[in-house]
Design an enzyme around this catalytic site. Sequence first.
Site, PDB file in Angstrom:
ATOM      1  CB  THR B 184      -9.086 -71.305 -51.662  1.00  0.00           C
ATOM      2  OG1 THR B 184      -8.730 -71.333 -50.136  1.00  0.00           O
ATOM      3  CG2 THR B 184      -8.381 -72.274 -52.203  1.00  0.00           C
ATOM      4  NE  ARG B 212      -3.225 -73.655 -42.483  1.00  0.00           N
ATOM      5  CZ  ARG B 212      -4.051 -73.492 -43.353  1.00  0.00           C
ATOM      6  NH1 ARG B 212      -3.619 -72.561 -44.377  1.00  0.00           N
ATOM      7  NH2 ARG B 212      -5.068 -73.782 -43.012  1.00  0.00           N
ATOM      8  N   GLY B 214      -1.988 -75.816 -45.851  1.00  0.00           N
ATOM      9  CA  GLY B 214      -3.334 -76.342 -45.863  1.00  0.00           C
ATOM     10  C   GLY B 214      -3.729 -77.363 -46.652  1.00  0.00           C
ATOM     11  CG  ASP B 215      -7.774 -77.756 -48.068  1.00  0.00           C
ATOM     12  OD1 ASP B 215      -7.490 -76.876 -47.509  1.00  0.00           O
ATOM     13  OD2 ASP B 215      -8.660 -78.095 -48.742  1.00  0.00           O
ATOM     14  CB  THR B 235     -12.431 -72.821 -50.709  1.00  0.00           C
ATOM     15  OG1 THR B 235     -12.517 -71.820 -49.953  1.00  0.00           O
ATOM     16  CG2 THR B 235     -13.956 -72.934 -51.134  1.00  0.00           C
ATOM     17  N   GLY B 236     -11.665 -73.967 -47.436  1.00  0.00           N
ATOM     18  CA  GLY B 236     -12.393 -73.860 -46.174  1.00  0.00           C
ATOM     19  C   GLY B 236     -11.176 -73.971 -45.276  1.00  0.00           C
ATOM     20  N   GLY B 238      -8.683 -75.682 -43.938  1.00  0.00           N
ATOM     21  CA  GLY B 238      -7.801 -76.502 -44.330  1.00  0.00           C
ATOM     22  C   GLY B 238      -7.349 -77.587 -43.483  1.00  0.00           C
TER      23      GLY B 238
END
Lengths: 304, 317
Positions: B184, B212, B214-215, B235-236, B238
Site C-alpha cells: 500500500t 474484496r 480493504g481498509d 498499511t497492513g 486490512g
Amino acid sequence: MVIAIHGGAGTILRSSMTDELQAQYEQGLNDALEAGYTILKSGGSSLDAVEQAVARLEDFPLFNAGKGSVFNNAGKHEMDASIMNGKDLSAGAVSGVNGIRNPIFLARAVMDHSEHVLLSGKGAEAFAAQQNIATASEDYFYNEFRYQQWQEALKEDRVQMDHSDKKFGTVGAVAMDKTGNLAAATSTGGMTNKKFGRVGDSPLIGAGTYANNHTCAVSCTGHGELFIRAVVAYDISCLMEYKGLSLSEACAIVVHDKLKKIGGEGGLVAVDSKGHIEMPFNSEGMYRASIDADGKKTIKIYKD
Amino acid sequence: MSFTLVIHGGAGNITPSMMSQQQEEEYHNGLTAALDAGTTILKGGGSAVDAVVAAITVLEDNPIFNAGRGSVFTKKGINEMDAAIMDGSNLAAGAIAGVRNIKNPITLAREVMLHSGHVFLSGSGASEFALKQGIEMATDEYLFNKMRYEQWLEIRDSDFYQLDHKEDNLKGAPAPNPDHKFGTVGAVACDVHGNLAGGTSTGGMTNKRFGRIGDSPVVGAGTYANNATCAISCTGHGEYFLRAVVAHDVSCLMEYKGLSLQEACNVVIKDKLVKLGGEGGLIAVDAHGNHDFCFNSAGMYRGMRNSDGKELVAFYG
C-alpha cells in the site's frame, strides 16, 4: 436484554401521512422488533437478533432495503449491508450487490465464512452463490411506488434520498442479549437514481455500523456522505470509551452538534452495555422502535 | 511557515536479509522522489491535499510499490485498485474501490472529493465517473508488471490470496510465494497554513476475489485527516484495520483522551491491533508538525521531510 430498530430518518411529517400508511409502518416495525426480541428471550445472541430483525425490515416493502430497495440510475437495485459483533469486533459487509434477497444474510456470511470484512459488487454476488445465499428476481424487488420515484428522479436528473426531499431510507437494528453481548446491523438500497457505484455509510464499519461490548452498538441512517466523513458510529463509541460520556451524552454530541455543523441530516439507534437505549435524530422524524430492559415497547415515527 | 510530509510504501516482514543492495537503492530512490514531489508543493505554499496527491502519484507510478502501476493481480488476473483522500481542514473526503485502468487512483479519489457530491464510488461506476471527469486512464499493458504477474501465476489456481509480500498467506498454510510486505502507499502532510491531509492507495491483495475491499479506501479505517488532531495513512492486514477503525481511533485518542500523536499511535498499533491480531503500521502527522511512523511488523518502507531540513528514509524496524 434490549433491542432497538430503525426504518430510516428524514422529512417524515404527519401532514404527509395517512392513518392507513402509518399503521402499515408501525406494523412493519413491530414485526421486526418482535422477531429480534423473540430470539433474545429464548437466550439467543444479539447477533442473531439484529440479523433477523433487519431481515424482516428488508422483507417489508415500505422500507428502503431488501425488497423495498430504491432504483439506481440503471434501473437496478444495488444494496449495501453490514453487521458487527461487539463481543469480538468481528464484522461483515457487502456493497453494491444486486439480486440478493436479504443482503444482511450475505453480510453475516462474509463475517462468518470469508476471512474478509467487506466484499463488493459482482465479486460479493459470486461469494453469495458459493454460500447458497438466497437470490431474488427483478420482479421480487419491483415496486410501483419506487419505480415512479426513479422515473421522476431520472426526468430531473437528480439523485434522491429515499422519498420526498429528504428521507434517508435505511433499516437497522442494535441489541444486547442476556449475556451482555452487543451487536449492530444495517441494510439499505441507497439513494434513488444513484450513479457511479456510490457507496454510503451503511456498509462501512465505524461509519454506519459499529458494535463493541465495552461501549455500545450503533446503526445509522442519514445522509451517508456526511456520516462517512464524521465516522459517526465509532465516534459515539470513542466518546464513551475515551471521554467517559454516557451513551445519551455521546449520541447528543454526535447527532445534534457535530453532524449538524457539517450539515449531516439523519439519526441512529444505539444501545450500551448497561442496556440503555438511545434513538436520536436531527431530522423531522425517524421510523424507530425498541423494547427496553423492563420489557417496555416503544414504536415512534415523529419527533414527539 | 513550517511544513511536514510523511510517506509510506507498505509495511510487513521487511528485513535486511531479504533486500539486495540494488533493491535498497530502488526503494530509497522511489521514496525520495515522492518526498521531492510533495515537498516541492509544500515549500511553494501549496496545500497539504495537493502535496499528498503529488507524493502518492509518484509512488503509484513506480512499479516497485503495490499501487497504481505496480498493482498486484486479482484472482481473475486483473488489477483492481482502491484509494482515498481526506482534507483535514473541512473533513471533506473522496474514495474509490475496485477501479480498473485508472493511471493514478489517488487523483480519482480527489476528483470524487471535489466534484461528485459523494464520498465513496466503486467499481465500474467509479470508472464511468473517471471517464466523465477526464481522469487519465491506463491500458492493461501499462499496469502489467512481470513480477506481479508471476506472483499471481504461482497462486492463481489455489484458494490462497496474499497480502503483498507477507510470508504466510491467510489460510494458515505456507504461502507458495514467500513475499514479505503489505503493499500500500500513503502520504500525510501538514502545510504552511496548518492544514492537514491524508491519502492512501493500493492494489490490494494478490489473487484477491469476491470484490474484496480493504481498509485503504475506507475513511476512518485506512485514511483520516482532521486539523484538530492528526492525519493518518495506514498499511497492513486490512480486515483488522477495518474492524479497529484504526485511523479514526488515533484521532479520537488525541481529541478525547488528550494523548500525544505518538502515544495515540502506539496504543492503537502496538497494543490494540496486536491484541486483535492485526499486523501493519501507519504514518501520522499533527497540526504542530509532529510526525510518527508506527508499525508492529518487522519493517515499513517510509520517509519524511520537513521545513527544518529534517529528512529520513528507512525500511527496517
